[in-house]
Design an enzyme around this catalytic site. Structure first.
Site, PDB file in Angstrom:
ATOM      1  N   THR A  49      -8.844  -8.472 -30.689  1.00 42.82           N
ATOM      2  CA  THR A  49      -9.741  -7.536 -30.013  1.00 42.82           C
ATOM      3  C   THR A  49      -9.301  -7.436 -28.557  1.00 42.82           C
ATOM      4  O   THR A  49      -8.295  -8.021 -28.162  1.00 42.82           O
ATOM      5  CB  THR A  49     -11.199  -8.030 -30.070  1.00 42.82           C
ATOM      6  OG1 THR A  49     -11.356  -9.148 -29.163  1.00 42.82           O
ATOM      7  CG2 THR A  49     -11.576  -8.485 -31.480  1.00 42.82           C
ATOM      8  N   CYS A  50     -10.076  -6.710 -27.747  1.00 42.52           N
ATOM      9  CA  CYS A  50      -9.719  -6.595 -26.329  1.00 42.52           C
ATOM     10  C   CYS A  50      -9.877  -7.923 -25.600  1.00 42.52           C
ATOM     11  O   CYS A  50      -9.257  -8.132 -24.551  1.00 42.52           O
ATOM     12  CB  CYS A  50     -10.572  -5.525 -25.661  1.00 42.52           C
ATOM     13  SG  CYS A  50     -12.355  -5.822 -25.764  1.00 42.52           S
ATOM     14  N   ARG A  52      -9.628 -11.120 -27.280  1.00 37.82           N
ATOM     15  CA  ARG A  52      -9.022 -12.272 -27.950  1.00 37.82           C
ATOM     16  C   ARG A  52      -7.988 -11.825 -28.974  1.00 37.82           C
ATOM     17  O   ARG A  52      -8.117 -10.768 -29.596  1.00 37.82           O
ATOM     18  CB  ARG A  52     -10.089 -13.137 -28.619  1.00 37.82           C
ATOM     19  CG  ARG A  52     -10.800 -12.491 -29.775  1.00 37.82           C
ATOM     20  CD  ARG A  52     -11.898 -13.391 -30.350  1.00 37.82           C
ATOM     21  NE  ARG A  52     -13.053 -13.476 -29.477  1.00 37.82           N
ATOM     22  CZ  ARG A  52     -13.490 -14.604 -28.919  1.00 37.82           C
ATOM     23  NH1 ARG A  52     -12.876 -15.759 -29.153  1.00 37.82           N
ATOM     24  NH2 ARG A  52     -14.553 -14.604 -28.143  1.00 37.82           N
ATOM     25  N   SER A 109     -18.468 -15.253 -27.089  1.00 42.54           N
ATOM     26  CA  SER A 109     -18.150 -13.924 -26.578  1.00 42.54           C
ATOM     27  C   SER A 109     -18.191 -13.898 -25.058  1.00 42.54           C
ATOM     28  O   SER A 109     -18.821 -14.747 -24.421  1.00 42.54           O
ATOM     29  CB  SER A 109     -19.141 -12.893 -27.132  1.00 42.54           C
ATOM     30  OG  SER A 109     -19.052 -12.813 -28.536  1.00 42.54           O
ATOM     31  N   GLU A 114     -23.262 -11.089 -27.830  1.00 39.83           N
ATOM     32  CA  GLU A 114     -22.752  -9.742 -28.112  1.00 39.83           C
ATOM     33  C   GLU A 114     -22.283  -9.693 -29.558  1.00 39.83           C
ATOM     34  O   GLU A 114     -21.299 -10.337 -29.927  1.00 39.83           O
ATOM     35  CB  GLU A 114     -21.618  -9.418 -27.133  1.00 39.83           C
ATOM     36  CG  GLU A 114     -21.122  -7.990 -27.200  1.00 39.83           C
ATOM     37  CD  GLU A 114     -20.106  -7.767 -28.303  1.00 39.83           C
ATOM     38  OE1 GLU A 114     -20.388  -6.911 -29.158  1.00 39.83           O
ATOM     39  OE2 GLU A 114     -19.078  -8.432 -28.334  1.00 39.83           O
ATOM     40  N   GLN A 116     -20.948  -7.449 -31.595  1.00 38.82           N
ATOM     41  CA  GLN A 116     -19.856  -6.620 -32.111  1.00 38.82           C
ATOM     42  C   GLN A 116     -18.739  -7.451 -32.737  1.00 38.82           C
ATOM     43  O   GLN A 116     -18.034  -7.001 -33.639  1.00 38.82           O
ATOM     44  CB  GLN A 116     -19.294  -5.763 -30.973  1.00 38.82           C
ATOM     45  CG  GLN A 116     -18.229  -4.771 -31.418  1.00 38.82           C
ATOM     46  CD  GLN A 116     -17.682  -3.967 -30.252  1.00 38.82           C
ATOM     47  OE1 GLN A 116     -18.020  -4.209 -29.101  1.00 38.82           O
ATOM     48  NE2 GLN A 116     -16.832  -3.004 -30.549  1.00 38.82           N
ATOM     49  N   ALA A 190     -22.263  12.902 -17.855  1.00 40.37           N
ATOM     50  CA  ALA A 190     -21.820  12.679 -19.237  1.00 40.37           C
ATOM     51  C   ALA A 190     -20.604  11.770 -19.296  1.00 40.37           C
ATOM     52  O   ALA A 190     -19.808  11.858 -20.229  1.00 40.37           O
ATOM     53  CB  ALA A 190     -21.516  14.017 -19.911  1.00 40.37           C
ATOM     54  N   GLU A 192     -18.893   7.689 -19.121  1.00 46.68           N
ATOM     55  CA  GLU A 192     -19.016   6.563 -20.053  1.00 46.68           C
ATOM     56  C   GLU A 192     -20.401   5.933 -20.014  1.00 46.68           C
ATOM     57  O   GLU A 192     -21.006   5.672 -21.058  1.00 46.68           O
ATOM     58  CB  GLU A 192     -17.949   5.515 -19.732  1.00 46.68           C
ATOM     59  CG  GLU A 192     -17.959   4.332 -20.684  1.00 46.68           C
ATOM     60  CD  GLU A 192     -16.884   3.311 -20.350  1.00 46.68           C
ATOM     61  OE1 GLU A 192     -16.897   2.225 -20.963  1.00 46.68           O
ATOM     62  OE2 GLU A 192     -16.039   3.582 -19.474  1.00 46.68           O
ATOM     63  N   GLY A 194     -23.296   7.221 -18.881  1.00 49.58           N
ATOM     64  CA  GLY A 194     -24.287   8.155 -19.392  1.00 49.58           C
ATOM     65  C   GLY A 194     -24.224   8.300 -20.896  1.00 49.58           C
ATOM     66  O   GLY A 194     -25.254   8.355 -21.580  1.00 49.58           O
TER      67      GLY A 194
END
Length: 423
Positions: A49-50, A52, A109, A114, A116, A190, A192, A194
């Site tokens: 993942t970003c 690990r 995490s 978290e 995800q 609009a 990230e 928002g």
């Protein structure tokens, strides 16, 4: 049977190293396939993942150590100039299981709780299974990790409470208004932040979200994604402020997009019906004097961060409960691992006695009737089960400080004169 975990994560390496060593799904499959096909591993899985990139490997030879796997991954990524072995952590045996249980339950995490990461671990297992790299050990390890995560989610509050600014804003709005589906919401910006806030609103059943943005096409794209289909030109949104119960601002600007005078006029048109303004901008998007207006609730990033800090403190208070669940599952997993170690001896023991039984019955096959032979077979099977019950139970029993799996295996093999495996 050993299982090794090595990898980099947010605790061991800076983001540029984590980015350099990360594996795409295609690279993930190629890497674990290489490990298996080259005879280095019986099983392999990679969680990437970003935050690990972690290997979980059942080695096929003693030379495949934690250090070996670190070098193997560095070489695979051609990252020797940037990445060093000291950027990695290593875990072995039950330490590997503990680590994956902690990762899956979200206590390892970057943001405590978290959730995800569980989906990402499931993706890693799916990838390994697709290339036949997930055998009995990794399969059991992963499914136990999934069970741990489920228990943690249902039996603790480690994942409760907002810990991001956008989600904290939405939770606050829900606490004040309760039913967001009945409220009209204006999103100014609009980008990230928002977008995240709007998506969180939709998850809380908000159905009436109007979006305005300097670039109208960006507002239209977000409205289409959310399914609201409603936008306002940035030049004219102030004409409609009185229509909205909740206003979220998330724009990059040095000037306020909402000022006290215009919000005062809006409140007069609303006949002082309450309004929440959630200022997610940095610098602030909203004139702080607006908070002095009657029935106007203004919360900026600092106020929301205070909520986040309190939620994180509550999550940290749940850690002992999570660790207790992990410890309980570790004991069960360790006992299962032990049964794998004694399984060959159990199979050999059963095979030897079955062979003896078959030879003895064969001597009487033509001396008795078929009915008598069936009775003899049934009787000898029952006798064998009773004879083997205790030694098998002893082999499977939990170990203590005065005992070990190898000593039990050797004892049983010596008593029953079993040949050593692979002889």
């Amino acid at each position: 049977m050993n299982i090794i975990s090595v990898g980099v994560n947010h605790k061991t390496a800076p983001i540029e190293i984590r980015e350099r060593i990360a594996l795409s799904e295609v690279q993930n499959k190629e890497f674990i396939t290489d490990l298996i096909s080259s005879g280095l591993a019986h099983e392999a899985m990679v969680v990437s993942t970003c935050n690990r990139t972690e290997l979980y490997v059942v080695p096929a030879m003693t030379e495949v150590t934690g250090e070996y796997l670190k070098e193997y991954l560095i070489s695979f990524k051609d990252a020797r100039k940037e990445v060093r072995p000291e950027h990695f952590f290593s875990r072995f045996y039950c330490g590997t299981a503990r680590h994956l249980f902690e990762v899956s339950s979200a206590i390892d995490s970057l943001v405590l709780g978290e959730g995800q990461i569980l989906g990402q671990v499931k993706d890693a297992y799916r990838i390994a299974a697709e290339v036949q790299a997930a055998g009995i050990l990794i399969t059991r390890l992963c499914h136990t990790a999934f069970s741990v995560a489920k228990k943690v989610k249902t039996k603790t509050k480690i994942m409760e409470g907002a810990v991001s600014v956008s989600y904290a804003a939405v939770e606050l709005a829900q606490k004040i208004f309760s039913n967001l589906s009945m409220k009209k919401i204006l999103l100014i910006g609009a980008g990230e932040t928002g977008e995240l806030a709007a998506k969180h609103m939709c998850q809380k059943n908000a159905r009436n979200i109007v979006i305005t943005n300097r670039t109208l096409s960006k507002a239209e794209a977000l409205a289409e994604e959310l399914g609201t289909g409603k936008v306002l030109p940035f030049e004219s949104y102030k004409e409609y402020l009185h229509e909205f119960d909740i206003i979220i601002t998330a724009v990059s600007t040095k000037e306020y997009v909402l000022r006290e005078a215009e919000m005062h006029q809006s409140m007069q048109k609303r006949r002082l019906k309450p309004v929440i303004i959630l200022d997610l901008g940095l610098p602030r998007n909203v004139d702080p004097d607006i908070s002095r207006l009657q029935n106007m609730f203004l919360k900026d990033i600092d106020a929301l961060k205070h909520i986040i800090d309190k939620n994180l403190e509550k999550r940290r208070g749940e850690l002992p409960k999570v660790q207790a669940i992990i410890e309980e599952e570790l004991v069960s997993f360790g006992q299962w691992i032990n049964t794998l170690k004694v399984r060959p001896t159990i199979v050999d023991l059963q095979s030897k006695f079955i062979e003896i039984k078959e030879k003895e019955l064969e001597r009487y096959r033509y001396k008795v009737s078929e009915e008598e032979l069936r009775r003899m077979e049934h009787l000898t099977e029952r006798i064998l089960k009773k004879i083997l019950h205790h030694p098998i139970k002893m082999l499977k029993a939990p170990i203590d400080t005065s005992d070990s799996i190898p000593s039990r295996v050797n004892l049983v093999r010596n008593i029953f004169d079993l040949e050593e495996p692979n002889q």
